[in-house]
Design a protein around this motif. Structure first.
Motif, PDB file in Angstrom:
ATOM      1  N   ASP A 168      45.775   0.519  25.303  1.00 18.79           N
ATOM      2  CA  ASP A 168      45.163  -1.052  24.971  1.00 18.79           C
ATOM      3  C   ASP A 168      45.781  -1.747  23.899  1.00 18.79           C
ATOM      4  O   ASP A 168      46.734  -2.883  24.242  1.00 18.79           O
ATOM      5  CB  ASP A 168      43.852  -1.091  24.404  1.00 18.79           C
ATOM      6  CG  ASP A 168      43.166  -1.712  24.181  1.00 18.79           C
ATOM      7  OD1 ASP A 168      42.875  -2.898  25.661  1.00 18.79           O
ATOM      8  OD2 ASP A 168      42.049  -2.230  24.229  1.00 18.79           O
TER       9      ASP A 168
ATOM     10  N   ARG B  27      48.505  -6.891  23.476  1.00 17.55           N
ATOM     11  CA  ARG B  27      47.596  -6.179  23.857  1.00 17.55           C
ATOM     12  C   ARG B  27      46.817  -6.727  25.918  1.00 17.55           C
ATOM     13  O   ARG B  27      47.096  -7.266  26.169  1.00 17.55           O
ATOM     14  CB  ARG B  27      46.233  -7.006  24.002  1.00 17.55           C
ATOM     15  CG  ARG B  27      44.528  -6.398  23.811  1.00 17.55           C
ATOM     16  CD  ARG B  27      43.683  -7.359  22.904  1.00 17.55           C
ATOM     17  NE  ARG B  27      43.336  -8.276  23.672  1.00 17.55           N
ATOM     18  CZ  ARG B  27      42.513  -9.261  22.978  1.00 17.55           C
ATOM     19  NH1 ARG B  27      42.115  -8.875  21.744  1.00 17.55           N
ATOM     20  NH2 ARG B  27      41.899 -10.318  23.798  1.00 17.55           N
TER      21      ARG B  27
ATOM     22  N   ARG C  10      45.022  -2.709   7.184  1.00 22.80           N
ATOM     23  CA  ARG C  10      44.394  -1.962   8.707  1.00 22.80           C
ATOM     24  C   ARG C  10      44.672  -0.563   8.546  1.00 22.80           C
ATOM     25  O   ARG C  10      45.012   0.536   7.941  1.00 22.80           O
ATOM     26  CB  ARG C  10      45.401  -2.627   9.706  1.00 22.80           C
ATOM     27  CG  ARG C  10      44.457  -4.271   9.956  1.00 22.80           C
ATOM     28  CD  ARG C  10      43.139  -4.468  10.123  1.00 22.80           C
ATOM     29  NE  ARG C  10      42.875  -4.222  11.412  1.00 22.80           N
ATOM     30  CZ  ARG C  10      41.201  -4.198  11.338  1.00 22.80           C
ATOM     31  NH1 ARG C  10      40.027  -3.830  10.202  1.00 22.80           N
ATOM     32  NH2 ARG C  10      40.725  -3.091  12.581  1.00 22.80           N
TER      33      ARG C  10
ATOM     34  N   TRP D 144      45.077   1.647  11.025  1.00 19.70           N
ATOM     35  CA  TRP D 144      46.298   1.984  11.490  1.00 19.70           C
ATOM     36  C   TRP D 144      46.996   2.080  11.291  1.00 19.70           C
ATOM     37  O   TRP D 144      48.579   2.772  11.243  1.00 19.70           O
ATOM     38  CB  TRP D 144      46.247   1.365  12.935  1.00 19.70           C
ATOM     39  CG  TRP D 144      46.410   0.246  13.012  1.00 19.70           C
ATOM     40  CD1 TRP D 144      45.793  -0.957  13.280  1.00 19.70           C
ATOM     41  CD2 TRP D 144      47.487  -0.646  13.131  1.00 19.70           C
ATOM     42  NE1 TRP D 144      46.064  -2.265  12.992  1.00 19.70           N
ATOM     43  CE2 TRP D 144      47.204  -2.073  12.941  1.00 19.70           C
ATOM     44  CE3 TRP D 144      48.809  -0.103  12.368  1.00 19.70           C
ATOM     45  CZ2 TRP D 144      48.240  -3.325  12.370  1.00 19.70           C
ATOM     46  CZ3 TRP D 144      49.901  -1.402  12.294  1.00 19.70           C
ATOM     47  CH2 TRP D 144      49.926  -3.060  12.873  1.00 19.70           C
TER      48      TRP D 144
ATOM     49  N   TRP E 100      47.136  10.431  14.137  1.00 17.25           N
ATOM     50  CA  TRP E 100      45.521   9.722  14.354  1.00 17.25           C
ATOM     51  C   TRP E 100      45.225   8.878  13.409  1.00 17.25           C
ATOM     52  O   TRP E 100      44.817   9.559  12.224  1.00 17.25           O
ATOM     53  CB  TRP E 100      44.658  10.643  14.850  1.00 17.25           C
ATOM     54  CG  TRP E 100      45.925  10.957  16.613  1.00 17.25           C
ATOM     55  CD1 TRP E 100      46.299  12.905  15.992  1.00 17.25           C
ATOM     56  CD2 TRP E 100      45.654  10.473  17.839  1.00 17.25           C
ATOM     57  NE1 TRP E 100      46.521  12.376  18.103  1.00 17.25           N
ATOM     58  CE2 TRP E 100      46.359  11.465  18.610  1.00 17.25           C
ATOM     59  CE3 TRP E 100      45.449   9.291  17.951  1.00 17.25           C
ATOM     60  CZ2 TRP E 100      46.865  10.675  19.753  1.00 17.25           C
ATOM     61  CZ3 TRP E 100      45.520   8.982  19.396  1.00 17.25           C
ATOM     62  CH2 TRP E 100      46.344   9.860  20.500  1.00 17.25           C
ATOM     63  N   SER E 101      44.813   7.724  13.884  1.00 19.25           N
ATOM     64  CA  SER E 101      44.185   7.214  12.330  1.00 19.25           C
ATOM     65  C   SER E 101      42.729   7.903  12.754  1.00 19.25           C
ATOM     66  O   SER E 101      42.055   8.504  13.724  1.00 19.25           O
ATOM     67  CB  SER E 101      43.233   5.577  13.325  1.00 19.25           C
ATOM     68  OG  SER E 101      43.060   5.205  14.246  1.00 19.25           O
TER      69      SER E 101
ATOM     70  N   ASN F 134      37.695  -1.866  16.643  1.00 15.91           N
ATOM     71  CA  ASN F 134      38.372  -3.100  16.880  1.00 15.91           C
ATOM     72  C   ASN F 134      38.146  -4.515  15.724  1.00 15.91           C
ATOM     73  O   ASN F 134      36.513  -4.711  16.312  1.00 15.91           O
ATOM     74  CB  ASN F 134      39.325  -3.904  17.831  1.00 15.91           C
ATOM     75  CG  ASN F 134      40.443  -2.902  18.524  1.00 15.91           C
ATOM     76  OD1 ASN F 134      40.756  -2.554  18.084  1.00 15.91           O
ATOM     77  ND2 ASN F 134      40.926  -2.885  19.440  1.00 15.91           N
TER      78      ASN F 134
ATOM     79  N   THR G 179      37.947   2.503  19.143  1.00 19.61           N
ATOM     80  CA  THR G 179      39.064   2.774  19.218  1.00 19.61           C
ATOM     81  C   THR G 179      39.741   4.027  17.754  1.00 19.61           C
ATOM     82  O   THR G 179      39.098   3.963  17.009  1.00 19.61           O
ATOM     83  CB  THR G 179      39.918   1.769  18.781  1.00 19.61           C
ATOM     84  OG1 THR G 179      39.887   0.719  19.463  1.00 19.61           O
ATOM     85  CG2 THR G 179      41.903   2.055  19.085  1.00 19.61           C
TER      86      THR G 179
ATOM     87  N   SER H 290      43.942   5.184  17.067  1.00 18.67           N
ATOM     88  CA  SER H 290      45.152   4.871  17.437  1.00 18.67           C
ATOM     89  C   SER H 290      46.380   5.984  16.826  1.00 18.67           C
ATOM     90  O   SER H 290      45.727   6.784  15.856  1.00 18.67           O
ATOM     91  CB  SER H 290      45.875   3.678  15.980  1.00 18.67           C
ATOM     92  OG  SER H 290      44.471   2.566  16.299  1.00 18.67           O
TER      93      SER H 290
ATOM     94  N   ASP I 185      46.982   1.956  20.769  1.00 15.45           N
ATOM     95  CA  ASP I 185      45.722   1.763  20.077  1.00 15.45           C
ATOM     96  C   ASP I 185      45.481   2.418  21.250  1.00 15.45           C
ATOM     97  O   ASP I 185      45.180   2.060  22.796  1.00 15.45           O
ATOM     98  CB  ASP I 185      44.546   0.356  20.082  1.00 15.45           C
ATOM     99  CG  ASP I 185      45.079  -0.446  19.066  1.00 15.45           C
ATOM    100  OD1 ASP I 185      45.730   0.230  17.923  1.00 15.45           O
ATOM    101  OD2 ASP I 185      44.334  -1.174  18.543  1.00 15.45           O
TER     102      ASP I 185
ATOM    103  N   LYS J 152      41.942   2.704  23.728  1.00 14.96           N
ATOM    104  CA  LYS J 152      40.706   2.832  24.103  1.00 14.96           C
ATOM    105  C   LYS J 152      39.844   4.012  24.236  1.00 14.96           C
ATOM    106  O   LYS J 152      39.740   4.902  25.439  1.00 14.96           O
ATOM    107  CB  LYS J 152      40.634   1.611  25.066  1.00 14.96           C
ATOM    108  CG  LYS J 152      40.426   0.623  24.697  1.00 14.96           C
ATOM    109  CD  LYS J 152      39.649  -0.627  25.674  1.00 14.96           C
ATOM    110  CE  LYS J 152      40.624  -0.143  27.535  1.00 14.96           C
ATOM    111  NZ  LYS J 152      40.395  -0.693  28.417  1.00 14.96           N
TER     112      LYS J 152
END
Ligand code: C2E
Ligand code: CA
Ligand code: CA
Length: 850
Positions: free
Chosen positions: A113, A128, A172, A174, A186-187, A192, A200, A202, A220, A222
């Motif tokens: 995304d 985006r 953030r 991520w 991986w987050s 979002n 999401t 990330s 990111d 989705k």
């Protein structure tokens, strides 16, 4: 009958159907059981395979879905590092590179995304994807005044979508984890911050220039778009597939809706739902099961099955992990009906059909067995009916089973044969075989039928007895005797042939005529006269004319239903009466029955009379008619009965002769008379030549050992033979039987005299008399009582004298009651006399001394 009740009985139907039904039920249960078992195995196999296959597919999809962005990001990071595209305060190159990558290189990675880079300097460049296939630039650097500006296009322009001030990419989710570990990862799954608020995850990669960590590159993914994947996956299977994290919160599911909660106690608005909160029942219930059984954190895939509202759910939970921080679980849950479609229903239908088929078979079986048992049952019932005398039992052989039809036909044949032989037997009982008229039993039965047709009238019975039939039979011969009976029948039939008269042969020489419809007794008497008229002319038997004389007993009354047997007895009494009294007819009166009963009683009492010595002789003197002296006596038996008093020999001697008791009675009297005579002579009371007359029944005379008996008595009593005279009644010697006359002669040879008693009343003609061996002739009282001076010359008494003049015999006149009779007989040269004129019979104690 008895056997039927002692042992437990089953009907044939039960006996046949029970095993049949048992086998049927067993077969059905075995089929049901094996079907069920194979079905279960099928369910196991299929569910295992399908679940595994879905899991594998999902696994593979997820790999593609997540690994591709991961690898892409890694490549891009390599590029960025190699060409040092990012320089603090100079983001143009990396901005260009990212736009190029998203628009031209990684067009396939639609799940990506956002591609973004955050630098340690708080700078941020991101693109985006938009729903219009375009991309939006998100930028924060010195050009944007260090605010995050989101443009509508992919260039810096005036067309700004939104501005987020004080945006610090380093804070953030991520960015910060990688800044700490400096490893790709991986987050967490997060929502979002932009206006879309999408779920999401990330993929985060640190960017190094040499050993310097300068920022984080992230893509990111989705997760919402994974819903569509899962949805596709389940399109054909109808099951539910979902992904959960180790907190059991939904990451994605195959349902159309979002995984974002609208707000609940456990999941505030905007956060992801717990799987157990899903409105999808398959998800909710499987999640509950997982929670309850603590299936999360298992290392391997776990298959499980649970039921909810009558529906079985087959499920599998499989961990989905990688080295970069993913700790997810793929869960698949599918209902039995979705799994196997209508298989179970089809199978049930099949079973139902089987049961239906079996039931039909059962009905056919019952029908068939009924076809078999019904005729048997009918036949058994018919047999029972026949046993109770009802012959009209033709069983209809209309079944379609060969054997039972045969049975019923055979039964009918048997019934007919039985019936005809039964009827023949009845015929023999009902009809007299010789004359074909009714038998005694036939008359009894037929009279009932006749009676039922009559009302308000009287009935009558004539019992016709043929006189001396035995003699007739003896002289004619048996065959001729039978012929005579047939002729008699014919004459009766000719004279009496209306429907209210029944003719029957009720005994060997007896016929019965029953009149069911009489108005008065005169009618019956007229019928009796008519019967006599039938016998007026002789019967011609083998050319011999035979005249038959008959006597008739009459019964006249209102015949009650079952009285015929009694009537026959009464008629027989009347007939005996007629015969005894030499009458043509005799009408039955109740007194006759009394008299006959009296006779029966006397007969019964005779036996005890002998034992109790109730019999004794009285003596009546016999007188020399010329001198008037007693020359002897006749012993006359007397029965002194304690109840009846003195019973006349006329009342019991015939009975005693009938039943044979005359033998002991005769012996007793003879012995007593001899003893008395010897005693009297010895005492000098009677002269030495005293004549003791003792009556002898022909029954005694014809006895085999009579002579021995007689000699025995002579010896025992020591009476000289010449003192004894035995009187034998002339009428009883009718046959002039050779052996009887022989015996009489032998008696005389002993020195005993023989007297012919009651001479003149008998059957034999005077001409025969000389053939009899005798010494004394006693002329019956009947020929004495009417003697007068006028008729004496022509009297039988005179004839007897004349006829026997030449014989050397003694003539005795019986029953002299008057002096005149005595004188007349004296004149006729009779030797001796006996009668009340001289003395009545007296007991010895009263014997006249003079
Ligand atoms: P029966 O041998 O002719 O005997 C003579 C019968 O005439 C006797 O009757 C006697 O009482 C009766 N009688 C004698 N004189 C007169 C008279 O003047 N007028 C009348 N009216 N009757 C007279 P009873 O004693 O009643 O005997 C009847 C018959 O019974 C005998 O007839 C005889 O046949 C039989 N009876 C009697 N005693 C014996 C016996 O010991 N043995 C057998 N077998 N028969 C016997
Ligand atoms: Ca006598
Ligand atoms: Ca006599």
């Amino acid at each position: 009958m008895k056997n039927l009740t002692t042992k437990k009985q089953f009907s044939l139907r039960t006996a046949v159907m029970l095993p049949f039904i048992t086998v049927l039920l067993l077969t059905l249960s075995v089929v049901f059981y094996t079907q069920n078992k194979s079905y279960e195995k099928l369910v196991d196999d299929v569910s295992q395979k399908i679940l595994t296959s879905y899991t594998q597919n999902t696994h593979a999809d997820l790999n593609i879905f997540l690994k591709a962005p991961y690898v892409a990001v890694q490549n891009m990071v390599d590029q960025i590092q190699r060409y040092q595209m990012y320089q603090p305060n100079n983001t143009k190159n990396i901005q260009h590179y990212l736009r190029h990558s998203l628009l031209e290189v990684y067009t396939d990675l639609q799940q990506v995304d956002v591609l973004s880079f955050g630098g340690e300097q708080k700078e941020y460049i991101g693109f985006r994807r938009e729903s219009n296939k375009g991309i939006s630039l998100m930028l924060q650097d010195k050009r944007t005044g260090n605010d995050l500006v989101i443009y509508r296009g992919n260039q810096i322009s005036e067309d700004i979508r939104s501005i987020i001030p004080n945006y610090d990419p380093r804070q953030r989710p991520w960015y910060s984890p990688v800044a700490n570990t400096l490893d790709p990862a991986w987050s967490q799954i997060y929502t979002n911050v932009d206006e879309r608020k999408e779920i999401t995850i990330s993929t985060m990669h640190p960017v190094f220039y040499g050993n310097d960590f300068i920022g984080v590159f992230a893509a990111d993914v989705k997760l919402d778009s994974f819903n569509a994947f899962l949805y596709q996956e389940t399109e054909h299977t109808k099951g539910s597939i979902y992904l959960i994290d180790n907190k059991q919160r939904l990451i994605a599911h195959s349902n159309p809706g979002s995984v974002i909660s609208l707000g609940s106690p456990r999941s505030p608005n905007g956060t992801r739902q717990l799987a157990i909160e899903s409105p999808d029942i398959a998800i909710q219930k499987s999640a509950e099961y997982i929670q309850e059984k603590k299936l999360v954190n298992n290392q391997a895939a776990t298959v499980f099955c649970f039921s909810y509202k009558g529906e079985r759910y087959f499920s599998q939970i499989t961990p989905y992990r990688d080295n970069h921080g993913l700790d997810w679980y793929i869960v698949i849950s599918i209902t039995e009906s979705d799994l196997l479609g209508h298989l179970q229903q089809e199978q049930r239908k099949g079973l139902l059909f089987g049961i239906l088929l079996a039931f039909t078979g059962l009905l056919i079986g019952i029908y068939t067995i009924t076809q078999v048992t019904k005729p048997i049952f009918t036949t058994a019932n018919a047999a029972r009916n026949i046993a109770s005398g009802n012959w009209n039992n033709n069983v209809e052989a209309k079944g379609s089973i060969y054997e039972t039809t045969m049975l019923m036909n055979a039964f009918n044949d048997m019934t007919h044969k039985l019936q005809s032989s039964f009827e023949a037997m009845r015929q023999q009982i009902i009809f007299d075989p010789l004359t074909q008229v009714l038998s005694r039993q036939g008359l009894i039965e037929h009279s009932r039928t006749m009676l039922s047709k009559q009302k308000e009238c009287e009935q009558g019975l004539l019992l016709i007895g043929i006189d001396n039939f035995r003699d007739i039979n003896d002289s004619l011969g048996i065959l001729e005797g039978d012929q005579l009976l047939q002729r008699i029948t014919e004459r009766l039939q000719a004279s009496f042939h209306t429907s209210n008269i029944a003719i029957a042969r009720v005994g060997g020489d007896e016929f019965g005529l029953f009149f069911s419809n009489l108005d008065n007794i005169e009618q019956l008497q007229q019928h009796a006269l008519d019967v006599h008229a039938c016998f007026m002319t002789p019967f011609h038997i083998s050319a011999n004319p035979t005249l038959v004389s008959i006597s008739i007993g009459l019964v006249y009354d209102d015949l009650s239903c079952d009285a015929m047997t009694l009537w026959l007895r009464n008629a027989s009494i009347a007939l005996s009466q007629a015969k005894k009294n030499n009458l043509d007819t005799s009408l039955y009166t109740p007194e006759m029955a009394v008299a006959s009963q009296h006779k029966a009683n006397i007969t019964a009492e005779l036996a005890s009379a002998i034992e109790n010595n109730e019999m004794l002789p009285f003596y009546q003197p016999i007188i020399d008619i010329k001198t008037g002296e007693i020359i002897g006596a006749e012993a006359l038996i007397r029965w002194i009965n304690p109840r009846r008093g003195l019973v006349s020999p006329l009342d019991f001697i015939p009975l005693a002769e009938d039943n044979g008791m005359i033998i002991p009675i005769g012996t007793q009297i003879l012995t007593q008379a001899c003893l008395d005579t010897v005693d009297r002579i010895n005492k000098g009371l009677w002269p030495k030549d005293f004549h003791m007359h003792v009556n002898l029944s022909v029954c005694q005379l014809t006895q085999d050992n009579f002579l021995d008996e007689l000699e025995n008595i002579l010896q025992k009593t020591e009476i000289p033979a010449q003192n004894l005279t035995l009187e034998i009644t002339e009428s009883r010697l009718v046959n002039h039987d050779k052996s009887t006359t022989n015996t009489m002669q032998k008696i005389r040879d002993l020195g005993i005299q023989i007297a012919i008693d009651d001479f003149g009343t008998g059957y034999s003609s005077l001409a025969y008399i000389h053939k009899l061996p005798f010494d004394v002739l006693k002329v019956d009282r009947a020929f004495i009582k009417d003697l007068t001076a006028e008729n004496v010359e022509s009297s039988i008494a005179a004839a007897v004298y004349n006829m026997t003049k030449g014989f050397n015999i003694t003539l005795v006149a019986e029953g002299i009651e008057t002096q005149e009779q005595a004188e007349l007989l004296a004149k006729l040269n009779y030797n001796h006399a006996q009668g009340f004129l001289y003395s009545r019979p007296l007991p010895l104690t009263e014997w006249p001394t003079e």
